[in-house]
Scaffold this motif. Structure first.
Motif, PDB file in Angstrom:
ATOM      1  N   LYS A 188      -6.182  33.023  70.543  1.00 54.77           N
ATOM      2  CA  LYS A 188      -5.945  31.588  70.367  1.00 54.77           C
ATOM      3  C   LYS A 188      -7.238  30.775  70.342  1.00 54.77           C
ATOM      4  O   LYS A 188      -7.247  29.618  69.927  1.00 54.77           O
ATOM      5  CB  LYS A 188      -5.012  31.070  71.457  1.00 54.77           C
ATOM      6  N   CYS A 189      -8.366  31.406  70.754  1.00 55.56           N
ATOM      7  CA  CYS A 189      -9.628  30.675  70.747  1.00 55.56           C
ATOM      8  C   CYS A 189     -10.194  30.525  69.339  1.00 55.56           C
ATOM      9  O   CYS A 189     -11.105  29.724  69.119  1.00 55.56           O
ATOM     10  CB  CYS A 189     -10.648  31.374  71.648  1.00 55.56           C
ATOM     11  N   GLY A 190      -9.693  31.327  68.389  1.00 56.82           N
ATOM     12  CA  GLY A 190     -10.167  31.240  67.007  1.00 56.82           C
ATOM     13  C   GLY A 190     -11.116  32.338  66.608  1.00 56.82           C
ATOM     14  O   GLY A 190     -11.414  32.500  65.414  1.00 56.82           O
ATOM     15  N   ARG A 191     -11.611  33.125  67.564  1.00 52.14           N
ATOM     16  CA  ARG A 191     -12.493  34.234  67.224  1.00 52.14           C
ATOM     17  C   ARG A 191     -11.684  35.347  66.548  1.00 52.14           C
ATOM     18  O   ARG A 191     -10.550  35.606  66.929  1.00 52.14           O
ATOM     19  CB  ARG A 191     -13.197  34.764  68.467  1.00 52.14           C
ATOM     20  N   THR A 192     -12.300  36.005  65.580  1.00 55.25           N
ATOM     21  CA  THR A 192     -11.592  37.040  64.824  1.00 55.25           C
ATOM     22  C   THR A 192     -11.998  38.454  65.239  1.00 55.25           C
ATOM     23  O   THR A 192     -11.416  39.421  64.765  1.00 55.25           O
ATOM     24  CB  THR A 192     -11.865  36.866  63.320  1.00 55.25           C
ATOM     25  N   ASN A 193     -13.006  38.579  66.097  1.00 57.90           N
ATOM     26  CA  ASN A 193     -13.438  39.908  66.534  1.00 57.90           C
ATOM     27  C   ASN A 193     -12.373  40.567  67.400  1.00 57.90           C
ATOM     28  O   ASN A 193     -11.607  39.889  68.098  1.00 57.90           O
ATOM     29  CB  ASN A 193     -14.734  39.805  67.339  1.00 57.90           C
TER      30      ASN A 193
END
Length: 433
Positions: free
Chosen positions: A312-317
């Motif tokens: 949910k933080c937006g990071r894709t890793n």
């Protein structure tokens, strides 16, 4: 708070294309510059050109901690000595440390990774980070230090220990964040209570904790006592140090791996075959941007689960779980890697000491303790008590010199340590971690 949005939110297709380019270049570099890898690749019948897709990485051999020991000190380096601006080392099983080096670009990369780590914890410009990780050959202190400076936070390089001074500095300087081991955070709280400090009235808002395994229950305890957010980080000196993976403060649900710098695999520790993401496996890392000592498929021995679901933080890793265990017999005691074989190496040198010992690890007042029970010849118990005391002190000193951890030694009579028909049980770990 995302530090480097361009790389931390890359779409999967773009990320894998970047990984492939960097991996291709890395394989060519180590084959040309590191005799160990040239020999290893040739032995396995692979060449850098055999990498056609990312999945071909599995054709290449693993690298083990023992390989670094066998090439001590600088045999794994891929650059000339004059390009190495920093050398760190971790404890070794026979007294020789595992050595890692950094070029100027490696230091910049490490600073970038720790900037991501601290930003993920909500730390930024204007914050005051009390860095209670150890400085020196250990990678923890300087790694966090450089990352904090990169994001513009003020760093207090206080290092570990001296709890009363830690608390005085924390109060007087107005520290807003702390980085240390989770067990030390709980120990520091106890000292705060004894000294009359109200930590919840201080500006401190977040703790960045790593260097040892800890549970979510321990997180709850720290957050409740300190009134802060507690986030987890992961790293190991062979890969780069702290900063390999980190939790975001928004989710606190797995640690984001910086995949633009590291390719992660999970394998069955027995067969070496890859296991699907989502299932427990041994973490294997390939460092695709390191210059001084790049590593191909390094087996960490840490067991974890990789989660590819969006965060949910937006990071894709991808994210890794907390480490669930080890595929070898290594212990982590007060942030230090300890192998039973290190202690055995001390004991076998002692006259009158028998080859039967037991390590008991516990956590007392939130700090790890180590007791070494060791059998000695029966004649010792008929000698004067001062001879037993002398041998006890001598073994305690030699173990401290070997592993850097204080322990208590208890000499016991022959055959008092239980025998096993199979593999000898050398360790009893009573910690609830």
């Amino acid at each position: 708070m995302i530090w480097n949005e361009e790389y931390e939110t890359l779409p999967r297709e773009a990320l894998e294309a970047l990984q492939f380019r960097r991996l291709k270049s890395l394989l060519e570099t180590v084959y040309a510059r590191v005799p160990f890898y040239k020999a290893k690749f040739d032995e396995c019948g692979v060449k850098p050109d055999d990498l056609k897709t990312l999945s071909d990485l599995g054709k290449f051999p693993f690298t083990y901690k023992q390989d670094l020991r066998d090439n001590y000190p600088f045999g794994m380096f891929a650059v000339p000595q004059e390009q190495v601006v920093r050398i760190h080392a971790s404890s070794g099983t026979t007294g020789k440390p595992t050595v890692v080096g950094y070029t100027r670009r490696d230091i910049d990369t490490w600073s970038e990774l720790m900037a991501r780590t601290l930003s993920g914890a909500g730390i930024g410009k204007g914050d005051i980070l009390q860095n209670a990780y150890g400085y020196g050959l250990f990678t923890g202190g300087l790694g966090a230090h450089y990352g904090a400076e990169k994001i513009g936070a003020s760093v207090i390089p206080i290092s570990g220990g001296n709890s009363k001074r830690q608390l005085m500095i924390m109060k007087d300087f107005g520290s807003t964040a702390i980085s240390c081991t989770p067990s030390y955070a709980l120990s520091l709280f106890e000292v705060a209570e004894e000294e009359g400090y109200d930590v919840k009235s201080m500006p401190i808002k977040v703790g960045v904790f790593g260097a040892e395994p800890w549970t979510n229950e321990m997180r709850t305890e720290i957050e409740s006592k300190w009134g802060i957010d507690a986030v987890d980080i992961y790293g190991l000196s062979e890969i780069i140090g702290p900063g390999v993976a980190f939790e975001c403060i928004e989710a606190k649900n797995g640690m984001h791996i910086s995949e633009d710098h590291f390719i992660v695999e999970t394998i069955d520790p027995e067969t070496g075959e890859n296991v699907p993401f989502g299932e427990p496996g041994e973490l294997v890392f390939t460092t695709i941007t390191k210059e001084a000592i790049p590593l191909i498929r390094y087996r960490t021995r840490d067991i974890a689960i990789i989660n590819r679901q969006p965060c949910k933080c937006g990071r894709t890793n991808v994210r890794m779980s907390k480490v669930m265990g080890r595929s070898d017999d290594m212990l982590i005691i007060r942030g230090v890697n300890v192998f039973p074989s290190q202690i055995e190496a001390v004991l076998v040198e002692k006259k009158g000491v028998l080859p039967h010992y037991l390590l008991e690890v516990d956590r007392v007042d939130n700090l790890d303790t180590l007791e070494v029970k060791v059998e000695v010849e029966g004649s010792f118990f008929s000698d004067e008590i001062k001879e037993l005391q002398r041998l006890t002190r001598e073994i305690e000193k030699d173990i401290k010199d070997m592993i850097g951890v204080t322990c208590k030694v208890r000499l016991v009579e022959p055959k008092s340590i239980a025998r096993s028909e199979g593999k000898a049980q050398r360790v009893i770990d009573k910690r609830k971690i």
